[in-house]
Write an enzyme that holds these catalytic residues in place. Structure first.
Site, short mmCIF file in Angstrom:
data_model
loop_
_atom_site.label_atom_id
_atom_site.label_comp_id
_atom_site.label_asym_id
_atom_site.label_seq_id
_atom_site.Cartn_x
_atom_site.Cartn_y
_atom_site.Cartn_z
N GLU A 92 4.01 -11.27 -6.34
CA GLU A 92 2.92 -11.27 -7.32
C GLU A 92 3.32 -10.65 -8.66
O GLU A 92 2.61 -10.79 -9.66
CB GLU A 92 1.69 -10.53 -6.74
CG GLU A 92 1.82 -9.01 -6.58
CD GLU A 92 2.52 -8.57 -5.29
OE1 GLU A 92 3.28 -9.38 -4.71
OE2 GLU A 92 2.32 -7.42 -4.87
N LYS A 113 -11.76 -11.77 -16.39
CA LYS A 113 -12.17 -11.93 -17.79
C LYS A 113 -11.93 -13.34 -18.34
O LYS A 113 -12.81 -13.92 -18.98
CB LYS A 113 -11.38 -10.91 -18.61
CG LYS A 113 -11.80 -10.76 -20.02
CD LYS A 113 -13.13 -10.08 -20.09
CE LYS A 113 -13.25 -9.01 -21.10
NZ LYS A 113 -14.36 -8.10 -20.80
N ASP A 115 -18.90 -9.85 -21.41
CA ASP A 115 -19.37 -10.06 -20.04
C ASP A 115 -20.89 -10.12 -19.96
O ASP A 115 -21.46 -11.03 -19.36
CB ASP A 115 -18.85 -8.94 -19.12
CG ASP A 115 -17.35 -8.77 -19.25
OD1 ASP A 115 -16.70 -9.74 -19.65
OD2 ASP A 115 -16.84 -7.67 -18.97
N GLY A 135 0.84 -1.20 0.00
CA GLY A 135 0.00 0.00 0.00
C GLY A 135 0.86 1.24 0.00
O GLY A 135 2.06 1.17 0.32
N HIS A 187 7.81 -8.17 -3.80
CA HIS A 187 6.48 -8.48 -4.35
C HIS A 187 6.50 -9.79 -5.15
O HIS A 187 6.86 -9.78 -6.33
CB HIS A 187 6.03 -7.33 -5.27
CG HIS A 187 5.68 -6.10 -4.51
ND1 HIS A 187 4.42 -5.85 -4.02
CD2 HIS A 187 6.45 -5.06 -4.10
CE1 HIS A 187 4.41 -4.71 -3.37
NE2 HIS A 187 5.63 -4.21 -3.40
N CYS A 227 5.10 -6.41 1.54
CA CYS A 227 5.53 -5.00 1.55
C CYS A 227 4.87 -4.26 2.72
O CYS A 227 5.14 -4.58 3.88
CB CYS A 227 5.24 -4.38 0.19
SG CYS A 227 6.12 -2.84 -0.07
N TYR A 228 3.96 -3.30 2.43
CA TYR A 228 3.30 -2.60 3.55
C TYR A 228 2.60 -3.60 4.47
O TYR A 228 2.58 -3.42 5.69
CB TYR A 228 2.28 -1.61 3.00
CG TYR A 228 1.48 -0.88 4.07
CD1 TYR A 228 1.96 0.31 4.64
CD2 TYR A 228 0.25 -1.37 4.51
CE1 TYR A 228 1.24 0.97 5.63
CE2 TYR A 228 -0.48 -0.72 5.50
CZ TYR A 228 0.02 0.46 6.05
OH TYR A 228 -0.69 1.11 7.02
#
Ligand code: XMP
Length: 518
Positions: free
Chosen positions: A177, A374, A233, A58, A175, A85-86
Site C-alpha cells: 500500500e 475527500k 465537507d 500493526g 507493504h 506485515c503483522y
C-alpha cells in the site's frame, strides 16, 4: 442491500499507521472498502459478507501472548484473505506456523525476489523477478503453517510472501500500500480484481442517486439541522441533504469567532446561489468565554465541539420537528480520530466532529459522507453541480482558528490571525501559488519577539505561515513557495499588523509534524 457494499473489501485494522493507505489504494482501484477494528469487529455478524479481507499491519508483536488476534473462522469462510506485515504474521501464528523477533528488523527499501507467475504478482512484468519494496517489521516468520508455500523472499527475510496451496490465503511481509513499493498497487489490484473477482466499478459520483434515496427513506418527514462550517465537507453534505429532503433541511452557520475573514458571508452567499437558506447564529462571545484560560489543544477541541453542540441544540429547540443533526464527517476524520472502531491505533488528534453526541442530546446524528474520502466527496459535489471555487477550497479544520492560535484563544488574537491569514492567501493567489498547494494558512504563535519599525521598537507575537502539498492529508510536504512570495507576505503582514513582530515559514513535512500546529 446497502448500495455501497454490493462488492466490498473488508480491511481489518490492527493499528498500522498505513491502514488508511490500504483503503485509499483499494478505492483507487475502483472497489469499495471499509476499515474495521480487529478489536471490535465480528465478520460473522456482517449482513453483507465481504468479497475479500485484508489484515493490516500493526505495532504489536504477533508472537506475544496478548497480541491482537482475529476470529479464526475468517480463514475458513472461503473468501480470499491477504495479511500484510503483522496481518501475515497473525495469520501464520493462528494457523500453526511460528513467528519470532528478527535479529535485525528491516525498515525501509529492500530488494525482494517475487515468484512472478503467482496470481498475486501476475500481469506486472513477466520478465521481472526483483522488486524494491517497503519493509517495516521487527518480527519475521520462521516456520510456515501447514499447506503454505513461500512466494517472496529477501536476503534477510526468506519468508516474505506466502500463499496457501489450496485455500485463498495470502500474506506479504512488505507493504504494497506504500508508494515506495514498486508495483504495490498492481499487487493489490491482482488481489482485489483477479483473486477476489471484484469489478472496478466503484465511483463515488455513481452512488449519488442511491445516497439521496437512502437519505429520503431514513429521514422521512423529519426536519434536519445541518451545521455548515465553511469547509467542503459540510457544504457537500448540505447539497446532498437539500436534494434529498428540500425544505426539511435547516442550515445553520455558527459564527464562533474562529472563522476566516469574511467566511460566514461567503458561505451564506454561495448557498443562497444554490437555493438554500442559511441561518447565521452569532456565538462569538459564547465560544471565547468557554475557551477563556484554556491552552491544551485537546481540551480546546473538546470545548469547541461541546459549545457547537450546545448552540445547535438551542437552535434546534427553537425550530419545530427537528429530529436530526447532520454533520459533514468524512472517512479520514473517523480513522484519524481513532475513536471506537479504530482503537487499536494511536490517537494523533481528535477531530471534533467525530465521536457522537452527548447522551442527553435529543437529536439523532446523520453523516452522509462518513464512509468517503475527500476526493470522493469533491466528486460527489461536482455530480451535484456545486461550483469548483467551493469544492476546490482548501480544507479548514472544524475547530477553525482555535487550533491555529497556539495556547489561549482570545477575540483579539483571532482577529490578528484572520488578517494575517487573509494577507497570505491574497499574496499566494496573486503569485499563482494558491492553486498549487493543497492547504495554506497562518498560525498565531504567542511568543513575543523584538522588531523594529521606523524608529520604534516592537515587542509582539510571531506569525508562522504554512503551505503544504498533499494527496490525502495523511502525509504532506512543506510546499516550496518561492522566497520572494514568502517575503512579500511577511512584509505585508508586519507592515499592516502592529500586533505582529515577525513572520516565519514552516518547512516541516508530515510526518513528523502534522499539518495543523495543534
Ligand atoms: P493534521 O493536522 O491532523 O490534519 O495533519 C490533517 C487534515 O485534517 C484537517 N483537520 C481537521 N479537520 N476537524 C476537521 O474537520 C478537525 O478537528 C481537524 N484537525 C485537522 C487539517 O486541516 C488537515 O487538512
Amino acid at each position: 442491500m446497502d448500495p455501497l457494499r454490493q462488492q466490498w473489501i473488508c480491511i481489518i485494522d490492527f493499528g498500522s499507521q498505513y491502514t488508511q493507505l490500504i483503503a485509499r489504494r483499494i478505492r483507487e482501484i475502483g472497489v469499495y472498502c471499509e476499515i474495521h477494528s480487529a478489536v471490535a469487529y465480528d465478520i460473522n455478524e456482517s449482513d453483507c459478507p465481504p468479497s475479500a479481507v485484508i489484515l493490516s499491519g500493526g505495532p504489536q508483536s504477533a508472537g506475544q501472548q496478548h497480541s491482537l488476534s482475529i476470529t479464526a473462522s475468517i480463514f475458513d469462510l472461503g473468501v480470499p484473505v491477504l495479511g500484510i506485515c503483522y496481518g501475515m504474521q497473525r495469520m501464520v501464528q493462528q494457523l500453526g506456523g511460528v513467528v519470532q523477533a528478527a535479529p535485525l528488523g528491516e525498515f525501509g527499501h529492500v530488494r525482494m525476489h517475487l515468484q512472478n507467475d503467482h496470481p498475486l504478482f501476475a500481469h506486472i512484468d513477466a520478465h521481472k523477478t526483483e522488486y524494491t519494496v517497503w519493509m517495516s517489521h521487527g518480527d519475521h516468520v520462521i516456520t510456515l503453517p501447514p499447506g503454505f508455500t513461500t512466494i517472496a523472499a529477501s536476503d534477510d527475510t526468506p519468508i516474505a510472501g506466502i500463499a496457501h496451496e489450496h485455500k485463498p490465503l495470502y500474506g506479504l511481509q512488505f507493504h504494497p500500500e506504500v508508494t515506495h513499493t514498486e508495483h504495490g498497487s498492481d499487487i493489490l489490484r491482482n488481489f482485489v480484481l483477479h483473486i477476489a473477482g471484484c469489478h472496478p466499478h466503484w465511483q463515488a459520483a455513481g452512488i449519488v442517486e442511491d445516497m439521496i434515496k437512502t437519505l429520503r427513506t431514513r429521514l422521512g418527514e423529519d426536519r434536519v439541522l445541518l451545521a455548515l462550517s465553511g469547509g467542503v465537507d459540510s457544504a457537500v453534505a448540505g447539497q446532498l441533504l437539500h436534494r434529498a429532503i428540500g425544505k426539511q433541511l435547516h442550515c445553520v452557520l455558527v459564527d464562533n469567532g474562529l472563522l476566516r475573514l469574511h467566511e460566514a458571508d461567503q458561505v451564506i452567499a454561495v448557498f443562497d446561489g444554490l437555493g438554500v437558506v442559511v441561518q447565521r447564529v452569532n456565538a462569538q462571545e459564547e465560544f471565547m468565554t468557554a475557551l477563556h484560560g484554556v491552552t491544551d489543544p485537546e481540551q480546546k477541541r473538546t470545548i469547541i465541539g461541546h459549545t457547537f453542540i450546545e448552540v445547535f441544540e438551542r437552535t434546534a429547540q427553537q425550530l419545530s420537528n427537528v429530529r436530526w443533526l447532520a454533520q459533514g464527517t468524512i472517512y479520514s476524520d473517523v480513522i484519524e480520530s481513532a475513536t471506537g472502531v479504530h482503537n487499536a491505533a494511536h490517537t494523533i488528534k481528535s477531530h471534533h466532529n467525530v465521536g457522537g453526541l452527548p447522551e442527553r442530546m435529543s437529536l439523532k446524528l446523520v453523516e452522509p459522507l462518513r464512509n468517503l474520502f475527500k476526493d470522493e466527496v469533491r466528486n460527489i459535489g461536482r455530480e451535484l453541480g456545486m461550483p469548483d471555487e467551493l469544492l476546490d477550497r482548501h480544507p479548514f479544520p472544524g475547530p477553525g482558528l482555535g487550533v491555529r492560535i497556539l495556547g489561549q484563544v482570545t477575540a483579539q488574537t483571532a482577529d490578528i490571525l484572520r488578517q494575517a491569514d487573509d494577507i497570505f492567501m491574497r499574496v499566494l493567489h496573486e503569485a499563482g501559488w494558491l492553486a498549487q498547494v493543497s492547504q495554506a494558512f497562518a498560525v498565531f504563535l504567542p511568543v513575543n519577539s523584538v522588531g523594529v519599525t521606523g524608529d520604534h521598537r516592537r515587542y509582539a507575537p510571531v506569525i508562522a505561515l504554512r503551505a503544504v502539498v498533499s494527496e490525502d492529508f495523511m502525509t504532506a510536504s512543506a510546499a516550496p513557495v518561492p522566497h520572494d512570495v514568502l517575503s512579500a507576505a511577511a512584509r505585508q503582514i508586519v507592515n499592516s499588523l502592529p500586533g505582529v513582530s515577525r513572520v516565519v515559514y514552516d518547512i516541516t513535512d508530515k510526518p513528523p509534524a502534522t499539518i495543523e500546529w495543534e
